[in-house]
Design a protein around this motif. Structure first.
Motif, PDB file in Angstrom:
ATOM      1  N   GLN A  69      -5.103  11.186 -10.729  1.00 25.61           N
ATOM      2  CA  GLN A  69      -3.861  11.566 -11.409  1.00 25.61           C
ATOM      3  C   GLN A  69      -2.655  10.875 -10.788  1.00 25.61           C
ATOM      4  O   GLN A  69      -1.838  10.286 -11.506  1.00 25.61           O
ATOM      5  N   ILE A  70      -2.506  10.941  -9.465  1.00 26.55           N
ATOM      6  CA  ILE A  70      -1.291  10.382  -8.858  1.00 26.55           C
ATOM      7  C   ILE A  70      -1.272   8.863  -8.883  1.00 26.55           C
ATOM      8  O   ILE A  70      -0.197   8.275  -8.959  1.00 26.55           O
ATOM      9  N   ARG A  71      -2.431   8.242  -8.842  1.00 20.83           N
ATOM     10  CA  ARG A  71      -2.441   6.773  -8.953  1.00 20.83           C
ATOM     11  C   ARG A  71      -1.848   6.355 -10.290  1.00 20.83           C
ATOM     12  O   ARG A  71      -1.049   5.427 -10.359  1.00 20.83           O
ATOM     13  N   VAL A  84       5.499  13.143  -7.875  1.00 22.16           N
ATOM     14  CA  VAL A  84       4.385  13.190  -8.817  1.00 22.16           C
ATOM     15  C   VAL A  84       3.288  14.074  -8.232  1.00 22.16           C
ATOM     16  O   VAL A  84       3.347  14.465  -7.076  1.00 22.16           O
ATOM     17  N   GLY A  85       2.287  14.386  -9.049  1.00 21.60           N
ATOM     18  CA  GLY A  85       1.115  15.085  -8.513  1.00 21.60           C
ATOM     19  C   GLY A  85       1.115  16.587  -8.647  1.00 21.60           C
ATOM     20  O   GLY A  85       0.484  17.278  -7.839  1.00 21.60           O
ATOM     21  N   PRO A 118       0.829  -1.216   0.000  1.00 18.17           N
ATOM     22  CA  PRO A 118       0.000   0.000   0.000  1.00 18.17           C
ATOM     23  C   PRO A 118       0.860   1.261   0.000  1.00 18.17           C
ATOM     24  O   PRO A 118       2.056   1.230   0.275  1.00 18.17           O
ATOM     25  N   ILE A 119       0.213   2.373  -0.290  1.00 22.53           N
ATOM     26  CA  ILE A 119       0.852   3.682  -0.245  1.00 22.53           C
ATOM     27  C   ILE A 119       0.874   4.144   1.208  1.00 22.53           C
ATOM     28  O   ILE A 119      -0.148   4.074   1.893  1.00 22.53           O
ATOM     29  N   GLY A 120       2.006   4.624   1.675  1.00 23.03           N
ATOM     30  CA  GLY A 120       2.097   5.183   3.022  1.00 23.03           C
ATOM     31  C   GLY A 120       1.610   6.608   3.020  1.00 23.03           C
ATOM     32  O   GLY A 120       1.955   7.389   2.130  1.00 23.03           O
ATOM     33  N   ILE A 121       0.784   6.966   3.984  1.00 26.85           N
ATOM     34  CA  ILE A 121       0.288   8.332   4.114  1.00 26.85           C
ATOM     35  C   ILE A 121       0.825   8.900   5.423  1.00 26.85           C
ATOM     36  O   ILE A 121       0.550   8.367   6.494  1.00 26.85           O
ATOM     37  N   PHE A 122       1.588   9.983   5.297  1.00 25.77           N
ATOM     38  CA  PHE A 122       2.171  10.636   6.469  1.00 25.77           C
ATOM     39  C   PHE A 122       1.848  12.123   6.400  1.00 25.77           C
ATOM     40  O   PHE A 122       1.840  12.710   5.332  1.00 25.77           O
ATOM     41  N   ALA A 155      -5.632   0.394  -1.135  1.00 22.19           N
ATOM     42  CA  ALA A 155      -4.406   0.831  -1.806  1.00 22.19           C
ATOM     43  C   ALA A 155      -3.524   1.680  -0.898  1.00 22.19           C
ATOM     44  O   ALA A 155      -2.376   1.957  -1.235  1.00 22.19           O
ATOM     45  N   ALA A 156      -4.059   2.093   0.256  1.00 20.92           N
ATOM     46  CA  ALA A 156      -3.298   2.956   1.166  1.00 20.92           C
ATOM     47  C   ALA A 156      -3.316   2.418   2.584  1.00 20.92           C
ATOM     48  O   ALA A 156      -4.281   1.792   3.009  1.00 20.92           O
TER      49      ALA A 156
END
Length: 180
Positions: free
Chosen positions: A169-171, A124-125, A2-6, A28-29
């Motif tokens: 977009q970022i995915r 990205v993004g 998964p994507i890490g969210i900080f 996914a996160a």
């Protein structure tokens, strides 16, 4: 993986956006984590990150030097000194107030961007500056911000649509192969 969210936060608004992002991304996160309450190893367990921060004071990252009682980005970033982050990808979102702080609007995006780019992270993004009213920003590169800019004070009704478009977009950008 998964994507890490900080995230860093002062008032809790950035935490709420991080939670919204995690909900929208589902499996996914990973669950969002306050950067001041994580370890370097936990941060480095991810190859892709979504990172969030408000801009405080005169265009600064949150941290104890600007009056926060707990550590945040200001204290965490030096831990990355000497760490090779090549092959990792990050997308950055930032909260700011374009009317009260038009000369520092979402500067934190630019500060995080520069700190990560210097360590080899692919960023990205990028997000268009159209639709915002500010004088200058360390997050601006031509007609784009270096990440998603959100103004929860003056444009909260735009946040949901901006998040949805940016996450789509970022995915795609995160899934794209890294060019040599």
């Amino acid at each position: 993986m998964p994507i890490g969210i900080f995230f860093g936060t002062d008032t809790g608004r950035t935490r709420l956006i991080a939670k919204q992002i995690a909900k929208k991304l589902g499996d996914a996160a990973a669950a969002p984590v306050n950067i001041g309450r994580t370890t370097l190893d936990d941060f480095l367990a991810y190859d892709c990150w979504i990172l969030g921060s408000p801009t405080l004071g005169d265009g600064e990252l949150p941290g104890q030097s600007v009056g926060l009682s707990q550590p945040s980005w200001e204290e965490f970033l030096p831990q990355l000194d000497g760490v090779d982050l090549r092959g990792r990808t990050a997308a950055i979102f930032g909260l700011g107030d374009q009317k009260k702080y038009p000369d520092e609007f979402v500067d934190a995006i630019g500060l995080l961007h520069d700190a990560l780019l210097a360590r080899g992270v692919r960023i990205v993004g990028r997000w268009p500056v159209a639709g915002y009213e500010f004088n200058q920003s360390k997050a601006q590169d031509g007609e784009h911000f270096l990440g998603l800019a959100l103004d929860q004070h003056h444009q909260p009704v735009l946040t949901e649509a901006r998040l949805d478009a940016w996450l789509a977009q970022i995915r795609a950008e995160m899934a794209a192969p890294v060019s040599a």
